[in-house]
Each structure stands twice: as C-alpha cells, then as structure tokens.
Design a protein around this motif. Structure first.
Motif, short mmCIF file in Angstrom:
data_model
loop_
_atom_site.label_atom_id
_atom_site.label_comp_id
_atom_site.label_asym_id
_atom_site.label_seq_id
_atom_site.Cartn_x
_atom_site.Cartn_y
_atom_site.Cartn_z
N SER A 154 0.71 -1.23 0.01
CA SER A 154 -0.18 -0.11 -0.05
C SER A 154 0.85 1.18 0.03
O SER A 154 0.59 2.24 -0.64
CB SER A 154 -0.91 0.13 1.11
N VAL A 157 2.60 1.50 -3.59
CA VAL A 157 1.53 2.09 -4.71
C VAL A 157 1.13 3.43 -4.21
O VAL A 157 1.13 4.08 -5.24
CB VAL A 157 0.32 1.24 -4.39
N LEU A 161 1.10 6.55 -7.27
CA LEU A 161 -0.08 7.39 -7.55
C LEU A 161 0.14 8.74 -7.12
O LEU A 161 -0.37 9.90 -7.78
CB LEU A 161 -1.08 6.66 -6.97
N LEU A 236 -11.86 1.04 -11.39
CA LEU A 236 -11.96 1.65 -10.17
C LEU A 236 -13.23 1.34 -9.35
O LEU A 236 -13.00 1.34 -8.14
CB LEU A 236 -12.06 3.27 -10.58
N ALA A 239 -12.54 -2.00 -7.99
CA ALA A 239 -11.60 -2.08 -6.99
C ALA A 239 -12.03 -1.63 -5.74
O ALA A 239 -11.55 -2.06 -4.73
CB ALA A 239 -10.16 -1.47 -7.65
N HIS A 240 -12.54 -0.29 -5.96
CA HIS A 240 -13.09 0.21 -4.70
C HIS A 240 -14.07 -0.50 -3.87
O HIS A 240 -14.15 -0.51 -2.26
CB HIS A 240 -13.82 1.43 -4.98
N ILE A 245 -8.37 -4.08 -1.40
CA ILE A 245 -7.94 -3.36 -2.45
C ILE A 245 -8.46 -1.90 -2.00
O ILE A 245 -7.67 -0.55 -1.94
CB ILE A 245 -7.99 -3.53 -3.69
N ASP A 248 -7.10 1.23 0.59
CA ASP A 248 -5.65 1.67 0.42
C ASP A 248 -5.48 2.35 -0.85
O ASP A 248 -4.97 3.32 -1.11
CB ASP A 248 -4.89 0.40 0.36
N LEU A 249 -6.19 1.76 -1.91
CA LEU A 249 -6.41 2.67 -3.30
C LEU A 249 -6.93 4.00 -2.99
O LEU A 249 -6.15 5.00 -3.81
CB LEU A 249 -7.11 1.95 -4.33
N LEU A 253 -4.65 7.83 -3.70
CA LEU A 253 -4.67 8.66 -4.86
C LEU A 253 -4.61 10.16 -4.60
O LEU A 253 -4.96 10.85 -3.41
CB LEU A 253 -6.39 8.66 -5.54
N LYS A 276 -6.00 10.03 -10.20
CA LYS A 276 -4.55 9.92 -10.78
C LYS A 276 -4.41 10.69 -12.07
O LYS A 276 -5.50 10.56 -12.89
CB LYS A 276 -4.49 8.54 -11.06
#
Length: 334
Positions: A154, A157, A161, A236, A239-240, A245, A248-249, A253, A276
């Motif tokens: 995390s 990544v 990003l 997106l 993943a959300h 995932i 952390d994603l 951002l 992004k």
C-alpha cells in the motif's frame, strides 16, 4: 539485479531522454535511478557557477560550463554514460544572488549507480571498500548480513499514484512477472510482456473486461497503450468495492488542491476529488473518485487526446470538469 531482464527502457518509449521520468528499470536500483543537480551562482557575474550532485558519489562526474550571468537563469543538464562513470554535463547561466537551481536527471546504468551509492554509504559509516564496484555473482559461501522486506504494498502503490513514479510502476509490473514464475524464478523472469500478461490476468479475474484494451507497460509512458475511459471507470469501481484493495487505493490517490500531482490542480474541487493524473505530449487524463455537493460518490475518467491549444488550457478544462462534478452548475437545475 538478474531477477529482471536487461531491458532498462521499454522499446516503445523512444526517444529516451535523461529526464528523471525516464529512469531505467532494474532489479537493483537506488533513488529510483535518479539524482539531483544543484547549480548555485558564483560570487560575481562572469564567475563559474557552483555545481554539485546529490548524492555526491564519484560515479557522477560533473563537467560544468555554467556561468554566473545577469538575466534569467537558463540551464541544460545531460548525462553521458561511460565505462565506469557517468559524466554530468551542465551548461547555461544562473543569475547572481539566485537560490540554487535544482534539476533532476536519471542515470544510464542503475546497477552501477546503486553500487556507487552503497560504497558511498559504507564509507560514510567508516567501512572502507578497496577499489570500485562491479557486477558479479554471489559465491556459494556468501553470508547474509541484513535482510529487509521493504514497505507494505500500500505504501509503494501510494508513491506511484501520489507522485506519478514511472520507475516504481514499471518495477511492479516486472515484479508481477517474477511472482508469476513461481517459488524459484529463474534469472531474467522479470519482463514487460510477462508482467503485463499477469496484470491483465488479475484485472480480468476481478471481473473487469479488457476487450479492445491494449496494455504494454505499467506507467503509461508508451503511446502503444489503448484503454477506454469506460474500462478505467469499471476497474476503479470494482477495486473500490474490494475490502483488501479499495481503502488503500482511495488513500493512495492524489487529493485535489492538497497533495501529490493534484496539489496545485482542481483547487475548486479541493478535497472532494481523489484521482490519478496522466500526461504525454498532446494527451492529458484524470481518473478517480469524486464526492458531489450532496455527498454522493462518483467514479470518473477523462481522456483527452490530440487537443488543440496549450497543455495548460487542456489541463484547466479537465480540472474544470472535475470541479463541475462536485459542484453542479447546470442551467436552472442540478
């Protein structure tokens, strides 16, 4: 270093420059394959500029023709690969009394650079190294001194990003290939084709269709990539919704008007856009999450190709679209 193949730059990135965003990809690197050059004015007009590299390793040999001169600071910095060093050529002028100019550049040989940084750090800690560094194979009786597993994925990544790190993105793609090769991956397992294939397999396994999509690298530097806004939105969105995932994603951002590559962008939508950025000559993009004025979540992607006018105008238009998402300005209604 041998865990990745020897291809340092993707073949479709031509022409390769010394800019930091063109950093070489290797299995063993230091400082993202980049270094900083600091150029300060001399004591008076006409005197040589003071130039140094950071880190100050002998591997980076400064060759400067930069002078202190009245007028606007203008500098050119390039690097030329040698057999055991890289020559950093600095030219131009710096204004008297100006703050040191800061220019970032990439190295040509990430392995040699990493060795030079290691030797420099050993020396700084009182550990002498006779001679220089060179690539080799660890002998069978080599003793492990230190093992370090690195940061959580995390965190890594997040660096990609928030700050749009091409080198980390490409390293992750090649690392996917190594992982897919099994428990004992052979030397050279980390390749772009194998990494992209594994990345695509995982995306499809999430339920995101990639029909008509072409992915060749991890950073998007290649103009051979083909992806639609719809695919980005679906990826997106899916993943959300995945617990391991999504959080952390979203945290990784950039936040509009706050940090990362959006720190000074989309300020009319401050803190309500997490997205992004993406830029090439003639291309600008923005994809991520938004929260509307009434708190509703949105997922969006904007891809602008071959725009007319300046890049600044195109980016302003994209940022304006993002602001309109979170603060509707429709005529006579929401």
């Amino acid at each position: 270093d041998r865990i990745f193949d020897g291809v340092r730059w993707h073949p479709s990135w031509q022409p390769i420059t010394a800019r930091a965003y063109h950093g070489p990809v290797g299995g063993l690197t230091a400082n993202y394959g980049a270094f900083r050059v600091l150029v300060a004015p001399g004591p008076s007009a006409g005197s040589p500029a003071a130039v140094r590299s950071d880190p100050p390793v002998p591997y980076l040999q400064i060759a400067s023709r930069a002078r202190t001169s009245n007028g606007r600071t203008r500098l050119q910095v390039d690097r030329i690969a040698g057999s055991r060093t890289e020559r950093v050529v600095v030219d131009g002028r710096v204004r008297p009394g100006a703050s040191p100019a800061e220019i970032w550049r990439s190295v040509a040989d990430p392995l040699a650079y990493a060795g030079a940084v290691l030797q420099w750090q050993l020396s700084a800690n009182g550990i002498g190294v006779a001679g220089g560094t060179r690539p080799g194979t660890a002998p069978p009786d080599a003793a492990e001194i230190l093992a370090f597993e690195g940061h959580a994925m995390s965190h890594t990544v997040g660096l990609v990003l928030k700050y749009s790190s091409n080198m980390i993105a490409e390293s992750l793609v090649k690392a996917l290939a190594v992982h897919a090769a099994g428990e004992a991956p052979p030397p050279g397992s980390g390749t772009w084709p194998a990494g992209v294939a594994e990345m695509s397999r995982r995306i499809r396994a999430m339920g995101v269709p990639l029909d008509g999509t072409k992915i060749v690298d991890g950073s998007g530097l290649s103009r051979d990539n083909r992806v639609s806004a719809r695919v980005l939105v679906e990826l997106l969105r899916v993943a959300h919704g995945q617990f391991h995932i999504g959080p952390d994603l979203l945290a990784a951002l950039p936040i509009a008007g706050v940090d990362g590559t959006l720190e000074k962008r989309a300020e009319a939508a401050t803190a309500e856009i997490r997205a992004k950025t993406g830029s090439l000559d003639g291309v600008t993009a923005l994809a991520g999450h938004a929260r509307t004025e009434d708190g509703a979540p949105l997922v969006f992607a904007i891809l602008v190709n071959g725009y007319r006018g300046s890049m600044t105008a195109a980016i302003d238009a994209v940022d304006g679209f993002a602001a309109a998402l979170v603060e509707p300005i429709g005529l006579g209604g929401p």
